[in-house]
Design a protein around this motif. Structure first.
Motif, PDB file in Angstrom:
ATOM      1  N   SER A  31      13.976  -1.948   8.052  1.00  0.00           N
ATOM      2  CA  SER A  31      13.869  -3.181   8.971  1.00  0.00           C
ATOM      3  C   SER A  31      12.520  -3.421   8.938  1.00  0.00           C
ATOM      4  N   ALA A  32      10.980  -4.014   9.818  1.00  0.00           N
ATOM      5  CA  ALA A  32      10.391  -4.362   9.948  1.00  0.00           C
ATOM      6  C   ALA A  32       9.599  -3.635   9.249  1.00  0.00           C
ATOM      7  N   GLY A  33       9.398  -2.581   9.091  1.00  0.00           N
ATOM      8  CA  GLY A  33       8.095  -1.438   7.925  1.00  0.00           C
ATOM      9  C   GLY A  33       8.716  -1.342   6.455  1.00  0.00           C
ATOM     10  N   THR A  34      10.196  -2.781   5.832  1.00  0.00           N
ATOM     11  CA  THR A  34      10.361  -2.874   4.797  1.00  0.00           C
ATOM     12  C   THR A  34       9.305  -4.297   4.201  1.00  0.00           C
ATOM     13  N   TYR A  35       9.042  -5.390   5.224  1.00  0.00           N
ATOM     14  CA  TYR A  35       8.356  -6.592   5.031  1.00  0.00           C
ATOM     15  C   TYR A  35       6.547  -5.413   5.250  1.00  0.00           C
ATOM     16  N   ILE A  36       6.195  -5.097   6.039  1.00  0.00           N
ATOM     17  CA  ILE A  36       4.903  -4.614   5.928  1.00  0.00           C
ATOM     18  C   ILE A  36       4.585  -3.923   4.134  1.00  0.00           C
ATOM     19  N   LEU A  37       5.500  -2.626   4.376  1.00  0.00           N
ATOM     20  CA  LEU A  37       5.628  -2.351   2.677  1.00  0.00           C
ATOM     21  C   LEU A  37       5.241  -3.100   1.471  1.00  0.00           C
ATOM     22  N   MET A  38       6.676  -4.387   1.366  1.00  0.00           N
ATOM     23  CA  MET A  38       6.070  -5.343   0.329  1.00  0.00           C
ATOM     24  C   MET A  38       4.739  -5.969   0.623  1.00  0.00           C
ATOM     25  N   SER A  39       4.576  -6.652   1.663  1.00  0.00           N
ATOM     26  CA  SER A  39       3.176  -7.126   1.458  1.00  0.00           C
ATOM     27  C   SER A  39       2.141  -6.739   1.123  1.00  0.00           C
ATOM     28  N   CYS A  40       1.793  -5.742   1.226  1.00  0.00           N
ATOM     29  CA  CYS A  40       0.767  -4.847   0.843  1.00  0.00           C
ATOM     30  C   CYS A  40       0.780  -4.670  -0.924  1.00  0.00           C
ATOM     31  N   PRO A  41      -0.779  -4.601  -1.115  1.00  0.00           N
ATOM     32  CA  PRO A  41      -0.922  -4.389  -2.945  1.00  0.00           C
ATOM     33  C   PRO A  41      -0.506  -3.410  -3.286  1.00  0.00           C
ATOM     34  N   VAL A  42      -0.237  -2.220  -2.583  1.00  0.00           N
ATOM     35  CA  VAL A  42       0.045  -1.002  -2.877  1.00  0.00           C
ATOM     36  C   VAL A  42       0.901  -0.681  -2.460  1.00  0.00           C
ATOM     37  N   ALA A  43       2.720  -0.125  -3.218  1.00  0.00           N
ATOM     38  CA  ALA A  43       3.197   0.101  -1.940  1.00  0.00           C
ATOM     39  C   ALA A  43       4.083   1.620  -2.725  1.00  0.00           C
ATOM     40  N   LEU A  96       7.318 -12.606  -0.551  1.00  0.00           N
ATOM     41  CA  LEU A  96       6.376 -10.890   0.257  1.00  0.00           C
ATOM     42  C   LEU A  96       6.428 -10.253  -1.922  1.00  0.00           C
ATOM     43  N   ALA A  97       7.655 -10.008  -1.908  1.00  0.00           N
ATOM     44  CA  ALA A  97       8.178  -8.919  -3.433  1.00  0.00           C
ATOM     45  C   ALA A  97       7.688  -9.817  -4.834  1.00  0.00           C
ATOM     46  N   ARG A  98       7.740 -10.760  -4.267  1.00  0.00           N
ATOM     47  CA  ARG A  98       6.757 -11.473  -5.073  1.00  0.00           C
ATOM     48  C   ARG A  98       5.620 -11.850  -5.410  1.00  0.00           C
ATOM     49  N   LEU A  99       5.027 -11.492  -4.221  1.00  0.00           N
ATOM     50  CA  LEU A  99       3.692 -11.816  -4.904  1.00  0.00           C
ATOM     51  C   LEU A  99       2.797 -10.913  -4.850  1.00  0.00           C
ATOM     52  N   HIS A 100       3.218  -9.628  -5.059  1.00  0.00           N
ATOM     53  CA  HIS A 100       2.763  -7.936  -5.641  1.00  0.00           C
ATOM     54  C   HIS A 100       4.039  -7.787  -7.568  1.00  0.00           C
TER      55      HIS A 100
END
Length: 434
Positions: A93-105, A158-162
């Protein structure tokens, strides 16, 4: 002195840049989580930290807190590597959004991510995992459709951002899809898999990242890794923003103030109640509170107080307990964070027990004889102090009274009070003479 100062500043910046910080978000994402990430990123920027590793294990959390964390990460010049670990952890859930927002996942083996349908903000039922060829679940209302579309667009962006798999990201929202670490790497949802933070640092060495529209090359092989636990302010915020703690503080506050108003001058209950209630109100403004639930709790407490002040043989009290339970159940409007049912039932049973005690005492008082005033003397037994020939003195309930009798009674004989005329008792012998 200027040369020495310049050399010290250069050596200091090198020492600071040669450090990586590790912080951990475990459990539901809430206000304390957002404050923890924001304060750590600010401190890392001041210290010139080379990399921040955010170790994540969460079932989800509050939308507003998740978005605050995402904004802090995307606005920070410090590279952030989100690392779902240890084995068995998840970024749901919210953890997926945080993971996708980071420069490194990154993820550890045996972890998973996904199920990003906005249940906690839209109240939607959790969709089951879809098999190939099954139809996608459709939202029931226009409001739910807007929430899902907004969440899908947000996670896709957020996914496209990185440069990650945006199509799967939208599926995670619309279909509640989930992936294990190996599948996520194969589909381009994450960047790498690492067994521990040291392996993560080694894998990131020489990797290029795009941060704030700038291309950077990471040099992480020789970074010194240190954990940064939350400070006392964050820990306190985490405690009082827990729904169970906030609920208990509210109850302590309400009952403390009630006791103070009923017994003016007690001081301690009123002071403790006021402080607890203020802390609870502060916590509630951080949490997704349903104000109808809060109103029902207030109504329930008022009805229980009314039962105590004006006993209605349980009618007001039972209505108050029912309103109290219903209000407590709907108080926190979130699927991830809520007040445990056991705590609600415990508080309700305690209140019910107090009400039953009050009702029992009220019923007992109705059948008891009067114990004060003139009426309590009727039927009382005493002793004749003088020979009573129509008038004399008697001792009743430890007091000496003037008395009048309808027959002669010798001194020392037991007598019973039949009535009262002013300050004179009308008595009769306990055992009439033959």
């Amino acid at each position: 002195m200027l040369i020495l100062g310049a050399l010290c500043s250069i050596s200091g910046s090198v020492a600071q840049g040669a450090e990586a910080w590790l912080i951990e978000l475990a459990g539901p994402i809430g206000p304390a989580s957002a404050a923890y990430v924001d304060e750590t990123l600010e401190a890392a920027q001041d210290k010139g930290v080379g990399l921040l590793i955010l170790r994540l294990d969460t079932p989800g959390g509050l939308d507003i807190s998740m978005r605050a964390i995402v904004k802090s990460i995307t606005a920070s010049p410090i590279p952030v590597a989100c690392y779902v670990a240890p084995t068995g952890a998840r970024a749901a859930s919210a953890g997926t959004y945080i993971l996708m927002s980071c420069p490194v996942a990154a993820m550890a083996p045996g972890t998973n991510l996904g199920a990003a349908t906005p249940i906690q903000i839209g109240g939607l039922p959790a969709p089951s995992h879809l098999q190939e060829g099954e139809a996608k679940p459709e939202a029931k209302t226009a409001h739910e459709t807007k929430l899902i579309n907004d969440a899908a667009a947000y996670l896709g962006a957020l996914a496209r951002l990185h440069g990650r798999n945006a199509d799967w990201a939208e599926r995670a929202v619309r279909e509640g899809a989930s992936l294990g670490a190996e599948e996520a790497l194969a589909l381009g949802v994450i960047d790498l898999i690492a067994a521990d933070p040291q392996e993560l640092l080694a894998a990131l060495d020489g990797r290029g990242l795009r941060i704030q529209q700038e291309e950077r090359l990471l040099a992480t092989k020789d970074l010194h890794l240190s954990e940064r636990p939350p400070n006392w302010h964050i820990r306190m915020l985490a405690i009082i923003s827990d729904p169970s703690i906030a609920y208990i503080l509210m109850l302590i506050g309400i009952y403390g103030l009630i006791y103070e108003f009923a017994n003016p001058g007690a001081v301690l209950p009123g002071t403790l109640g006021a402080l607890s209630l203020l802390l609870a109100l502060y916590a509630f403004q951080l949490l997704p509170v349903n104000y109808v639930g809060l109103a029902l709790i207030g109504l329930g407490v008022l009805l229980m107080i009314a039962e105590v002040l004006s006993p209605s043989l349980g009618g007001l009290g039972m209505g108050g307990v029912a309103a109290f339970i219903i209000g407590s159940l709907i108080l926190i409007d979130s699927e991830v964070m809520s007040v445990p049912l056991a705590l609600i039932l415990g508080a309700a049973l305690t209140s019910t027990g107090l009400i039953l005690i009050v009702v029992r005492l009220a019923l007992k008082a109705q059948v008891q004889p009067v114990v004060s005033g003139s009426e309590q003397l009727i039927g009382a037994v005493g002793t004749a102090l003088t020979d009573l020939a129509l008038e004399g003195s008697v001792r009743v309930e430890g007091e000496v009274w003037s008395a009048r009798a309808e027959c002669a009674i010798p001194a020392g004989a037991p007598v019973r009070v039949k009535g009262r005329s002013g300050l004179t008792l009308i008595i009769e012998p306990v055992q009439r003479p033959p």
